[in-house]
Design an enzyme around this catalytic site. Sequence first.
Site, PDB file in Angstrom:
ATOM      1  CE1 TYR A 173      27.507 -55.222  -5.446  1.00 58.07           C
ATOM      2  CE2 TYR A 173      25.471 -56.354  -5.963  1.00 58.07           C
ATOM      3  CZ  TYR A 173      26.267 -55.679  -5.065  1.00 58.07           C
ATOM      4  OH  TYR A 173      25.830 -55.487  -3.781  1.00 58.07           O
ATOM      5  CG  ASP A 196      25.738 -52.286 -12.900  1.00 59.32           C
ATOM      6  OD1 ASP A 196      25.986 -51.102 -12.605  1.00 59.32           O
ATOM      7  OD2 ASP A 196      25.514 -53.173 -12.046  1.00 59.32           O
ATOM      8  NE  ARG A 236       2.148 -51.346  -4.258  1.00 52.36           N
ATOM      9  CZ  ARG A 236       1.036 -51.634  -4.962  1.00 52.36           C
ATOM     10  NH1 ARG A 236       1.083 -51.757  -6.253  1.00 52.36           N
ATOM     11  NH2 ARG A 236      -0.110 -51.819  -4.320  1.00 52.36           N
ATOM     12  CE  LYS A 255      27.077 -50.089  -3.940  1.00 58.76           C
ATOM     13  NZ  LYS A 255      27.049 -51.102  -4.987  1.00 58.76           N
TER      14      LYS A 255
HETATM   15  C1  LIG Z   1      26.291 -52.210  -5.348  1.00 55.67           C
HETATM   16  C2  LIG Z   1      26.121 -52.595  -6.765  1.00 55.67           C
HETATM   17  C3  LIG Z   1      24.926 -53.170  -7.216  1.00 55.67           C
HETATM   18  C4  LIG Z   1      23.771 -53.451  -6.289  1.00 55.67           C
HETATM   19  O1  LIG Z   1      23.229 -52.276  -5.790  1.00 55.67           O
HETATM   20  P1  LIG Z   1      22.487 -52.152  -4.353  1.00 55.67           P
HETATM   21  O2  LIG Z   1      22.100 -50.723  -4.354  1.00 55.67           O
HETATM   22  O3  LIG Z   1      23.474 -52.542  -3.311  1.00 55.67           O
HETATM   23  O4  LIG Z   1      21.330 -53.093  -4.411  1.00 55.67           O
HETATM   24  C5  LIG Z   1      24.830 -53.486  -8.554  1.00 55.67           C
HETATM   25  N1  LIG Z   1      25.863 -53.260  -9.413  1.00 55.67           N
HETATM   26  C6  LIG Z   1      27.023 -52.728  -9.011  1.00 55.67           C
HETATM   27  C7  LIG Z   1      28.104 -52.513  -9.999  1.00 55.67           C
HETATM   28  C8  LIG Z   1      27.193 -52.378  -7.681  1.00 55.67           C
HETATM   29  O5  LIG Z   1      28.367 -51.858  -7.281  1.00 55.67           O
END
Ligand SMILES: *Cc1c(COP(=O)(O)O)cnc(C)c1O
Length: 360
Positions: free
Chosen positions: A100, A171, A49, A196
Site C-alpha cells: 500500500y 496488514d 479522546r 475496505k
Molecule cells: C487502504 C489501505 C490502507 C490505508 O487505509 P486508509 O483507511 O485509507 O487510511 C492500508 N493498507 C492497505 C492494504 C489498504 O488497502
Amino acid sequence: MAVSRSSSLSPHTRLVTGGRPDAEADAPLNHPVTFASTYHAGGERGYGRYGNPTWEAFEDVLGELEGGQALAFASGLAASSAVLSLLPEGAVVVAPETAYLGVLDQLRERLSTERIQLRQVDISDTAALEAATDGATMVWLETPANPKLDVADIAAAASAARRAGAVSVVDNTFATPLLQRPLELGADVVIHSATKLIAGHSDVLLGATVSNDDDLVSRLERHRKLHGAIPGPMDVFLALRGMRTLGVRLDRAQASAAELVGRLGTHPAVDVVRYPGFGTMCSIEVTGGAAGADRVVQAVELWVNTTSLGGVESTLERRRRWPSESELVDPSLIRLSVGIEDVEDLWADLARALDAAVMG
Ligand SMILES: *Cc1c(COP(=O)(O)O)cnc(C)c1O
C-alpha cells in the site's frame, strides 16, 4: 455478551453476535452511536479522546475475530502510523517491495530523516524474507500485498522476526480475519484499513490495530490518546454495521473473483492474471501497455474506475497512474476489487471493455 465470547462459535456467527449491549429488557440490540466529548467523572473512560462505547463495540467484534485486543483509529494510515511510531531512532524495518503506497510513503519519509533504515524484500521469497530479518527491529508484511497480490508465509516470517527480536506486523486488509488470522500464526500486531472490506460500502474511513501483546496494546492505546488520531463515533457505527455482513459479502465476492479469474486467463487482451487463490482482489496485465490499460478502465460501465477497494461495488484502476507506484508494477497492471453484483453482469462489462482494448 456471554454468548458472543463462547469460543465454539464460528467467526461468521461472531460477526453477528459480537459487540452487542447486554440482553436486558428494552435494551437496544445495537449499541447506539455515542456522541460524547466527555463523561461524568469517576469512571474509566474519562474523556472522548480516551474511549467511546461505540468504538468498544466495534473493537469487541474485530478483536474476537483476530484473536486479540483491537483499537479503532481514524483510518488505516492512522493505525499504521501508530505502529510505526513504536520504532526507536535508527530502527531497521523490513518491508515489502510493493505494498500500500501510503504505508511505503510513511516509511520512506521516516527513512529520509534517517530515523529508520529500510530493507525492502520480495515477501513471496520466504528465504529472502527470513534473511532480511537478521538484525531487524520490525518486520512489516502486507499479504496479499498491493497491487501484485504477492503472498508471504506469515508463520515463517513471524518466527524469524521473533528470533531476531523484531516486532512482526501484518496488514490484513485484503484477507480479513475470515480468511487469515496472523496473530494465530505468530504475528505480534495486525493492522486493518477497515475502510475496505470490513466496513464494505465505500462510505467511511476507519482503521484498527489488533494485538495480544499487552505491552504493545497499551503503547498503541497511549499513542491514540496522545496523538489524537481517533475515529468519529458515527464512522465506527457504520463500520460495525457493515461488518455484520462481511461473511456473506466476502463469500459472494470471492466466488465471483475466482470465476472471473478463470475467464480472464483465456481473454486475448490479458497477458497476466494475478490471484492468490483466495480473496476478492485480482490484478491483470493487459496488451497495449499503459494506453491499453487506460482504454479498458475507461470503457467499463458497470465497474467503477476508482481507487480503493473492498466495497459492495466492483472497482478497478490502473495502478501506475499514481506517480509513486513502484516500477516493479507493470504499467499495464489493472487492480480489480470484485464486489457483490451478479458475476455474469460483471464479466459482460469487463469482457466488452477488454475486447474494445484489443481492437483499439
Ligand atoms: C487502504 C489501505 C490502507 C490505508 O487505509 P486508509 O483507511 O485509507 O487510511 C492500508 N493498507 C492497505 C492494504 C489498504 O488497502
